[in-house]
Write a protein that holds these residues in place. Sequence first.
Motif, short mmCIF file in Angstrom:
data_model
loop_
_atom_site.label_atom_id
_atom_site.label_comp_id
_atom_site.label_asym_id
_atom_site.label_seq_id
_atom_site.Cartn_x
_atom_site.Cartn_y
_atom_site.Cartn_z
N UNK B 69 0.83 -1.20 0.00
CA UNK B 69 0.00 0.00 0.00
C UNK B 69 0.87 1.25 0.00
N UNK B 70 1.92 1.22 0.82
CA UNK B 70 2.79 2.40 0.91
C UNK B 70 3.46 2.69 -0.42
N UNK B 71 3.86 1.61 -1.12
CA UNK B 71 4.49 1.80 -2.42
C UNK B 71 3.52 2.44 -3.40
N UNK B 72 2.26 1.99 -3.35
CA UNK B 72 1.25 2.53 -4.26
C UNK B 72 1.01 4.01 -3.97
N UNK B 73 0.90 4.34 -2.69
CA UNK B 73 0.65 5.72 -2.31
C UNK B 73 1.82 6.61 -2.75
N UNK B 321 8.63 -9.51 -3.53
CA UNK B 321 7.30 -9.28 -2.97
C UNK B 321 6.47 -10.56 -3.00
N UNK B 322 5.50 -10.68 -2.09
CA UNK B 322 4.60 -11.83 -2.13
C UNK B 322 3.21 -11.34 -2.55
N UNK B 323 2.24 -12.25 -2.52
CA UNK B 323 0.91 -11.87 -2.99
C UNK B 323 0.29 -10.75 -2.16
N UNK B 324 0.63 -10.70 -0.88
CA UNK B 324 0.01 -9.70 -0.03
C UNK B 324 0.50 -8.29 -0.39
N UNK B 325 1.80 -8.15 -0.62
CA UNK B 325 2.30 -6.83 -0.99
C UNK B 325 1.75 -6.42 -2.36
N UNK B 326 1.70 -7.37 -3.29
CA UNK B 326 1.21 -7.04 -4.63
C UNK B 326 -0.27 -6.67 -4.59
N UNK B 327 -1.04 -7.41 -3.81
CA UNK B 327 -2.47 -7.13 -3.75
C UNK B 327 -2.76 -5.87 -2.95
N UNK B 328 -1.93 -5.58 -1.95
CA UNK B 328 -2.06 -4.33 -1.22
C UNK B 328 -1.81 -3.16 -2.16
N UNK B 331 -4.80 -2.90 -4.51
CA UNK B 331 -6.01 -2.40 -3.85
C UNK B 331 -6.02 -0.88 -3.85
N UNK B 332 -4.86 -0.27 -3.51
CA UNK B 332 -4.79 1.19 -3.49
C UNK B 332 -4.94 1.74 -4.90
N UNK B 333 -4.30 1.08 -5.87
CA UNK B 333 -4.38 1.54 -7.25
C UNK B 333 -5.81 1.45 -7.79
N UNK B 334 -6.49 0.37 -7.44
CA UNK B 334 -7.89 0.20 -7.85
C UNK B 334 -8.74 1.35 -7.31
N UNK B 335 -8.53 1.66 -6.03
CA UNK B 335 -9.27 2.75 -5.41
C UNK B 335 -8.98 4.07 -6.10
N UNK B 336 -7.68 4.30 -6.37
CA UNK B 336 -7.27 5.56 -6.99
C UNK B 336 -7.91 5.69 -8.37
N UNK B 337 -7.88 4.60 -9.14
CA UNK B 337 -8.46 4.65 -10.48
C UNK B 337 -9.96 4.90 -10.42
N UNK B 338 -10.61 4.27 -9.42
CA UNK B 338 -12.06 4.46 -9.29
C UNK B 338 -12.37 5.91 -8.91
N UNK B 339 -11.55 6.48 -8.05
CA UNK B 339 -11.77 7.88 -7.65
C UNK B 339 -11.59 8.80 -8.84
N UNK B 340 -10.54 8.53 -9.64
CA UNK B 340 -10.30 9.35 -10.83
C UNK B 340 -11.50 9.25 -11.77
N UNK B 341 -11.99 8.04 -11.99
CA UNK B 341 -13.09 7.83 -12.93
C UNK B 341 -14.35 8.52 -12.44
#
Lengths: 290, 399
Positions: B69-73, B321-328, B331-341
């Motif tokens: 999540x921190x990396x995405x932010x 990275x493992x699945x948790x870091x990738x999915x974290x 998750x943030x990117x999905x939210x960001x894209x949804x907010x932009x849209x």
Amino acid sequence: MLSQQILNGITLGATYALIALGYTMVYGIIQLINFAHGEIYMVGAFVGVLAVTVFQQGLVASLLMAMLTCVILGVSIERIAYRPLRRSTRLAPLISAIGVSIFLQTLMTKLQGPQPVPFPPVITDALYKIGPIEVSKVQILIMVVASLLMAALTFIVKYVKIGKAMRAASEDYDTAALMGINVNRVISFTFAIGSSLAAAGGVLVGIYFNSVSPFMGVTAGLKAFCAAVLGGIGSIPGAMLGGLFLGVAETLGVAGGFDTYKDAIAFSLLIIVLLFRPTGLLGRPIQRKV
Amino acid sequence: MKKSKIWLILSTLLITALLITGCGGGGTENKQAEGEKAAADGGDTIKIGFLGAKTGGHAAYGVETLKGMKMAVEDINNAGGILGKKLEIVEEDHGSKLSEGTTVTQKLITRDKVVAIVGDPTTGITKAAAPIAQQNKVVLISAGAVSTGVVEIGDYIFRDVLVDAVGGPAVTKYLKEKLGWQKVVIVTSSNLDYSVGLTKIFEDAIAANGIEVLERVTYSEGDQNFSAQVTKIKDKNPDGIIFTGYYTEGGLFMKEARKQGVTAPMVGGDGLLSDVLMKMGGEAVEGSMVYCGFAADEARAGEKTKKFIEAYKAGNNGALPDMFSAQGYDAVMLLADAMKAANSDDPVKFRDELAKTKDWSGVSGTITFQENREPIKSPVYLLEVKDGKFQIKDTVDVI
């Protein structure tokens, strides 16, 4: 397969018995249920891990280190948390014991984290076939060490002077004091022995299950307490019998598919036994002192 | 005299407690209204809550999720943020405790006024937290809950993982067809929601594939003694052990199994995916298999994933990275894209955009939300423990 499961149960029971002895001896002398005893067992297991990983010790040395550390710990707990409360209500030291138990748990969580730690391989395990059953080296080790310690304890209580003093104090605490027995020393000694046995139990369980956690003392402590009451609290052979009995019952219960009730089995047994024999399997009749 | 004093103190305490909770209840609504207002007016930051464990039994999952999540932010903020605002993560730690999980969720929503929550990585706590998010109309997207009964809680609840209902059957088919498994034993943690759910999925898939179940054994979370269970299965000679619990017990179980001479390998879901498995199990877990929705596979990774893996390695001393870091991260990117849209950081609005996500390519794979917000993710990665490390054994296509 049944005999194999009974063997598994006896191994588990031997460790319960080691812890139960501490409960029973302390209760026998000062009528205190030392709820911090399970945590002493846990600390013992961690000292064992420390001895192997940091100090690069072998099995015997780490067992001794754990036992010695816990002797100091047990005696200090008695000094700090129980002795000042000895003349107050029976409830006060009990609450104090619960406090000590929670303190040790949280302290250990703080020191090494809440996750279980693997016990480093200290002996190479091997499997021996005896007829239809297989017994591992670790299982033999647990049973041998437990038997040796229990035999030593029986010897001390029966034939050594301090053991005789322990028996006198458990008969009647005040009279023993009047007769010139240094009761404080006897109590300290009782805590020392009980704690060292618990520590040995901790190290053995760590080796057997390959894992040590700050919360391992909670259920093990309760089970051992249960074993002590089951066998007749205050009675040393009772604690051993109760421990073995519980270990076998629990293992057979799990083998029978009742693993969810694993912890309930111990307490159900306790209730049943107490209903029919209020003083436990090997307990003395209550009327004795009247 | 003494007694009455005690009663006085007790009743005072009781009344105070009642008053405080009473006020708290009333205050929540006010605060919530303020929160919505603040979000609508727009502060300088958009707050996203992290719900997960940094300590306790499943801390390994939470810590990795948070890293992602921190990396995405960081990536988003470096690129100028969203809607002219910076993203911010509000971290809490529930210490792997179910009861704390709901408290943290409540706190994130009412006190910190987050617009979305990423978490919890486990199914159990997600299910406990989701109703709170749903009631408060805050989007909750779990980056790890793989068992059943999560998105059913409400239309604000999402997840971006490979769900067990998709992964379990795909892997079972693989076990039968590629590895030739005919008979298995199933090990379930009877007081773990995730494990009971996964066992059910495996049972169905096993029946569908004509594999025989020789024995079912159960244990409880936190157990250290598996001797009775192993003794029960050791004469059955299974081709494999289906283990649906978590890594600590998984490692200890295999240790006991090898000690008693059981040679069959273990297969499990991502509940086994942690280095703790090897720490607890040592050599006994060599050959154990785990399936999950993401693996750091540099050979197969796309451009985006490669960049993510590089960035993760740079920040973590070369670790993958493992699945948790990738999915974290996703998750943030999905939210960001949804907010932009949606051109809004109001969860009521961007929720709809999030639900429309289709063929969205993230670092953890391609994600499509079905009608019921249940994600479809492909492929499934099958990992195997080799030389004390998880290594990719194969990929299994779902569709």
